[in-house]
Design a protein around this motif. Structure first.
Motif, mmCIF file in Angstrom:
data_model
loop_
_atom_site.group_PDB
_atom_site.id
_atom_site.type_symbol
_atom_site.label_atom_id
_atom_site.label_comp_id
_atom_site.label_asym_id
_atom_site.label_seq_id
_atom_site.Cartn_x
_atom_site.Cartn_y
_atom_site.Cartn_z
ATOM 1 N N LEU A 136 -116.752 44.735 -60.546
ATOM 2 C CA LEU A 136 -115.904 45.660 -59.721
ATOM 3 C C LEU A 136 -114.493 44.974 -59.649
ATOM 4 O O LEU A 136 -113.612 45.590 -59.867
ATOM 5 C CB LEU A 136 -116.404 45.791 -58.368
ATOM 6 N N ILE A 137 -114.550 43.682 -59.644
ATOM 7 C CA ILE A 137 -113.500 43.095 -59.497
ATOM 8 C C ILE A 137 -112.665 43.108 -61.006
ATOM 9 O O ILE A 137 -111.350 43.278 -60.961
ATOM 10 C CB ILE A 137 -113.632 41.607 -59.239
ATOM 11 N N SER A 138 -113.518 43.058 -61.940
ATOM 12 C CA SER A 138 -112.719 43.370 -63.408
ATOM 13 C C SER A 138 -112.619 44.558 -63.949
ATOM 14 O O SER A 138 -112.088 44.795 -64.901
ATOM 15 C CB SER A 138 -113.378 42.165 -64.234
ATOM 16 N N SER A 139 -112.906 45.596 -62.991
ATOM 17 C CA SER A 139 -112.984 46.965 -63.667
ATOM 18 C C SER A 139 -111.340 47.440 -63.677
ATOM 19 O O SER A 139 -110.588 47.207 -62.872
ATOM 20 C CB SER A 139 -113.597 47.879 -62.771
ATOM 21 N N GLU A 140 -111.262 48.249 -64.895
ATOM 22 C CA GLU A 140 -109.949 48.494 -65.401
ATOM 23 C C GLU A 140 -109.477 49.912 -65.466
ATOM 24 O O GLU A 140 -108.441 50.396 -65.982
ATOM 25 C CB GLU A 140 -109.201 47.744 -66.357
ATOM 26 N N SER A 141 -110.635 50.665 -65.271
ATOM 27 C CA SER A 141 -110.650 52.149 -65.473
ATOM 28 C C SER A 141 -111.360 52.897 -64.543
ATOM 29 O O SER A 141 -112.279 52.308 -63.769
ATOM 30 C CB SER A 141 -110.986 52.371 -66.814
ATOM 31 N N GLU A 142 -111.218 54.175 -64.294
ATOM 32 C CA GLU A 142 -111.948 54.798 -63.261
ATOM 33 C C GLU A 142 -113.363 54.979 -63.615
ATOM 34 O O GLU A 142 -114.211 54.561 -62.580
ATOM 35 C CB GLU A 142 -111.370 56.170 -63.261
ATOM 36 N N ALA A 143 -113.681 54.666 -64.883
ATOM 37 C CA ALA A 143 -115.162 55.137 -65.130
ATOM 38 C C ALA A 143 -115.869 53.714 -65.056
ATOM 39 O O ALA A 143 -116.900 53.738 -64.506
ATOM 40 C CB ALA A 143 -115.327 55.514 -66.754
ATOM 41 N N HIS A 145 -115.019 51.162 -62.692
ATOM 42 C CA HIS A 145 -114.878 51.249 -61.395
ATOM 43 C C HIS A 145 -115.931 51.973 -60.874
ATOM 44 O O HIS A 145 -116.804 51.387 -59.880
ATOM 45 C CB HIS A 145 -113.538 51.706 -60.884
ATOM 46 N N LYS A 146 -116.404 53.029 -61.179
ATOM 47 C CA LYS A 146 -117.446 54.147 -60.773
ATOM 48 C C LYS A 146 -118.733 53.159 -60.928
ATOM 49 O O LYS A 146 -119.348 53.476 -60.112
ATOM 50 C CB LYS A 146 -117.017 55.347 -61.324
ATOM 51 N N LEU A 147 -119.075 52.865 -62.233
ATOM 52 C CA LEU A 147 -120.261 52.363 -62.163
ATOM 53 C C LEU A 147 -120.446 51.178 -61.758
ATOM 54 O O LEU A 147 -121.648 50.949 -61.174
ATOM 55 C CB LEU A 147 -120.212 51.855 -64.070
ATOM 56 N N ALA A 148 -119.506 50.392 -61.574
ATOM 57 C CA ALA A 148 -119.717 49.055 -60.820
ATOM 58 C C ALA A 148 -119.807 49.119 -59.287
ATOM 59 O O ALA A 148 -120.747 48.787 -58.747
ATOM 60 C CB ALA A 148 -118.352 48.242 -60.754
ATOM 61 N N MET A 149 -119.300 50.454 -58.716
ATOM 62 C CA MET A 149 -119.250 50.625 -57.423
ATOM 63 C C MET A 149 -120.777 51.138 -57.119
ATOM 64 O O MET A 149 -121.338 50.667 -55.831
ATOM 65 C CB MET A 149 -118.203 51.771 -57.052
ATOM 66 N N GLN A 150 -121.216 51.990 -58.063
ATOM 67 C CA GLN A 150 -122.613 52.442 -57.704
ATOM 68 C C GLN A 150 -123.591 51.579 -58.137
ATOM 69 O O GLN A 150 -124.384 51.590 -57.161
ATOM 70 C CB GLN A 150 -122.790 53.564 -58.972
ATOM 71 N N GLN A 151 -123.411 50.451 -58.856
ATOM 72 C CA GLN A 151 -124.402 49.277 -58.948
ATOM 73 C C GLN A 151 -124.349 48.495 -57.625
ATOM 74 O O GLN A 151 -125.425 48.155 -57.235
ATOM 75 C CB GLN A 151 -123.997 48.680 -60.301
ATOM 76 N N MET A 152 -122.980 48.189 -57.396
ATOM 77 C CA MET A 152 -122.966 47.608 -56.047
ATOM 78 C C MET A 152 -123.738 48.125 -54.862
ATOM 79 O O MET A 152 -124.077 47.309 -53.926
ATOM 80 C CB MET A 152 -121.315 47.187 -55.860
ATOM 81 N N ARG A 153 -123.330 49.486 -54.938
ATOM 82 C CA ARG A 153 -123.841 50.035 -53.505
ATOM 83 C C ARG A 153 -125.607 50.134 -53.683
ATOM 84 O O ARG A 153 -125.993 50.871 -53.010
ATOM 85 C CB ARG A 153 -123.142 51.415 -53.089
ATOM 86 N N GLY A 154 -126.182 49.578 -54.791
ATOM 87 C CA GLY A 154 -127.530 49.950 -54.869
ATOM 88 C C GLY A 154 -128.205 50.948 -55.495
ATOM 89 O O GLY A 154 -129.251 51.026 -55.453
ATOM 90 N N GLY A 155 -127.279 51.806 -56.136
ATOM 91 C CA GLY A 155 -128.101 52.740 -57.060
ATOM 92 C C GLY A 155 -128.857 52.513 -58.045
ATOM 93 O O GLY A 155 -129.867 52.874 -58.159
ATOM 94 N N PHE A 156 -128.543 51.353 -58.552
ATOM 95 C CA PHE A 156 -129.240 50.855 -59.922
ATOM 96 C C PHE A 156 -130.587 50.133 -59.408
ATOM 97 O O PHE A 156 -131.548 50.532 -59.795
ATOM 98 C CB PHE A 156 -128.611 49.984 -60.665
ATOM 99 N N SER A 157 -130.418 49.631 -58.457
ATOM 100 C CA SER A 157 -131.528 48.590 -57.577
ATOM 101 C C SER A 157 -132.420 49.696 -57.220
ATOM 102 O O SER A 157 -133.683 49.322 -57.298
ATOM 103 C CB SER A 157 -130.891 47.835 -56.343
ATOM 104 N N SER A 158 -132.172 50.765 -56.594
ATOM 105 C CA SER A 158 -132.952 51.690 -56.277
ATOM 106 C C SER A 158 -133.793 52.421 -57.386
ATOM 107 O O SER A 158 -135.099 52.612 -57.166
ATOM 108 C CB SER A 158 -132.711 52.670 -55.312
ATOM 109 N N GLU A 159 -133.189 52.663 -58.509
ATOM 110 C CA GLU A 159 -133.979 53.126 -59.636
ATOM 111 C C GLU A 159 -134.969 52.033 -60.120
ATOM 112 O O GLU A 159 -136.154 52.537 -60.387
ATOM 113 C CB GLU A 159 -132.946 53.351 -60.807
#
Ligand code: GDP
Length: 461
Positions: A136-143, A145-159
């Motif tokens: 998230l800290i190193s994300s440089e584009s909307e896409a 950023h969105k992926l990192a945010m989703q992962q940080m908020r646990g989307g990936f973990s729940s899968e």
């Protein structure tokens, strides 16, 4: 790798240059006590959690700075410990002075990633979420950023959690059977087990597949611009970069420091490969300008083949496509045909001439005509709709590898079921698969694994 959580750690959490404000982070059992000894204002030992206080920092009665102190009491903090975030004026001198005072009063300098490591140790987040903080800290584009945010908020973990749950169900069915092995009974219906494995396999495959798109979205979509000399390749590239050049990242600790040939188009990073090669004089004898491209297709997700509509013919274009077809399909790369210098021709006439080629774009790189259309086309080609949906994507190669291994173990289990192998072997494969999935979220860790992940963080994260 471990963090001695008896220690109270401190580090600069904001950027290293001069700034209006800087933030120093302190975490550990004595965070509040240590900060309180250098802070003149309210008694921080007596304030509530999640409150902010104005005061001063002095060294031997010399005023160092006026500051704001945010107090977070564990476990409701980033690290799960008592945490102070001290905002001071962003002068390198002031920051160093305050950090030195904290060290003098019993804090120690944090190691790279140590705050986030503590958050992981205290179960504030799982391992994949901790990794997402860095992304998230190193994300440089909307896409990205969105992926990192989703992962940080646990989307990936729940899968991953879903996969684990299904496998645990499976293992318990098999293991129940093992308990009664002497009686030679089968509790678990074999076809039911097979269906369960196939279901988990499908979920795992979906995630594995997503890495291809997820990875390019995070790191940039690699694009090669090919074509004969003088087709207008450099002119096009300069047009795209002039408008949309990616902001050069100044974030410390990110792997890519300079981003020379990247552009952010509709929120997605595109990385133009070997653009230096474009500008080199090319082999004039090469008839259609694809030789260099053949070497580069392996690294490209998209090949833009550019030609001059004044000097090219549809039959040559057919030769180009024929030449590129096999390597493109082998590497799953896409081809975009671009006719250039349309300013010197009648567009309708050219379009009629090339009517057999769907999806060809006619542009004038020099006059910036239809270049935006070309940019949009590039974005379409990587199927960004996958990002905008709520689908979870794998962006981290460590996760990709673990998923691939987990899936391979599943396939072994399936083979075992089909060949009627005994339950204990199948159970071993399933446990193996669970092990790999556990590595992703951190139920299974080793010091090496943690060391690899957190040492790549910067200090203060
Ligand atoms: P490269 O060798 O493929 O990189 O081609 P360049 O970008 O260097 O362009 C070759 C020549 O074509 C230069 O003189 C450009 O100014 C010219 N050129 C590029 N794009 C256009 C265009 O859209 N229209 C016209 N008329 N000339 C162009």
């Amino acid at each position: 790798m471990h963090s001695n959580t008896e220690d109270t750690i401190c580090a600069l959490a904001s950027g290293s240059g001069p700034a209006a404000i800087s933030v120093i982070r302190i975490s550990g059992p004595k965070a509040i006590e240590i900060c309180n000894t250098i802070f003149k204002g309210k008694d921080l030992n007596k304030v509530d959690s999640h409150t902010i206080h104005f005061g001063t920092i002095r060294e031997d009665d010399v005023l160092v700075d006026e500051v704001l102190v945010s107090v977070f009491k564990g476990p409701n903090s980033y690290t799960g410990e008592d945490v102070i975030e001290l905002s001071c004026h962003g002068s390198p001198y002031i920051r160093q002075k305050i950090i030195n005072l904290l060290l003098d009063h019993g804090a120690r300098s944090a190691n790279a990633g140590e705050f986030t490591l503590r958050a992981f140790m205290n179960k504030k987040m799982d391992l994949s979420q901790a990794e997402a903080v860095a992304d998230l800290i190193s994300s440089e584009s909307e896409a990205s950023h969105k992926l990192a945010m989703q992962q940080m908020r646990g989307g990936f973990s729940s899968e991953i959690g879903k996969l684990r749950e299904e496998l645990i169900n499976f293992a318990s069915l098999i293991e129940l059977e093992l308990d009664f092995s002497e009686e030679d009974v089968e509790f678990a219906d074999r076809s039911e087990l097979k269906d369960l494995i196939l279901k988990v396999h499908k979920l795992a495959q979906g995630l594995i597949e997503s890495f291809k798109v997820g990875n390019v979205l995070k790191n940039g979509v690699p694009v090669v611009i090919a074509g004969k000399p003088n087709a207008g390749k450099s002119t096009l590239l300069n047009q795209i970069l002039k408008e949309e050049r990616a902001i050069v990242s100044s974030v410390e600790g990110t792997t890519r420091d300079t981003i020379e040939d990247e552009a952010v188009l509709n929120g997605v990073i595109f990385r133009f490969i070997d653009t230096a090669g474009i500008r080199e004089t090319q082999d004039e004898v090469e008839a259609i300008g694809v030789k260099k491209t053949l070497e580069q297709i392996e690294t490209a997700a998209i090949v833009v083949y550019m030609f001059d509509v004044n000097t090219f013919t549809p039959s040559t274009l057919r030769d180009v496509i024929k030449e590129l077809e096999e390597p493109l399909s082998r590497n799953g790369a896409k081809l975009l045909l671009v006719g250039n210098k349309i300013d010197q021709q009648d567009e309708e006439t050219v379009r009629a001439q090339y009517k057999d080629f769907d999806d060809m774009i006619l542009i004038s790189a020099k006059d910036n005509q239809n270049v935006e259309k070309l940019s949009n086309k590039l974005v379409d080609l990587i199927e960004t709709q996958e990002v905008s949906s709520s689908d979870v994507m794998v962006t981290n190669s460590r996760h990709y590898e673990a998923l691939t291994k987990a899936d391979a173990s599943l396939m072994n289990a399936l083979k075992g079921l089909e060949t009627g192998i005994t339950g204990d072997f199948i159970a071993t494969d399933i446990r193996q698969s669970l092990h790999y999935l556990g590595e992703i979220t951190g139920q299974i860790t080793t010091d090496d694994l943690l060391g690899n992940i957190f040492s790549n963080f910067c200090i203060g994260k």
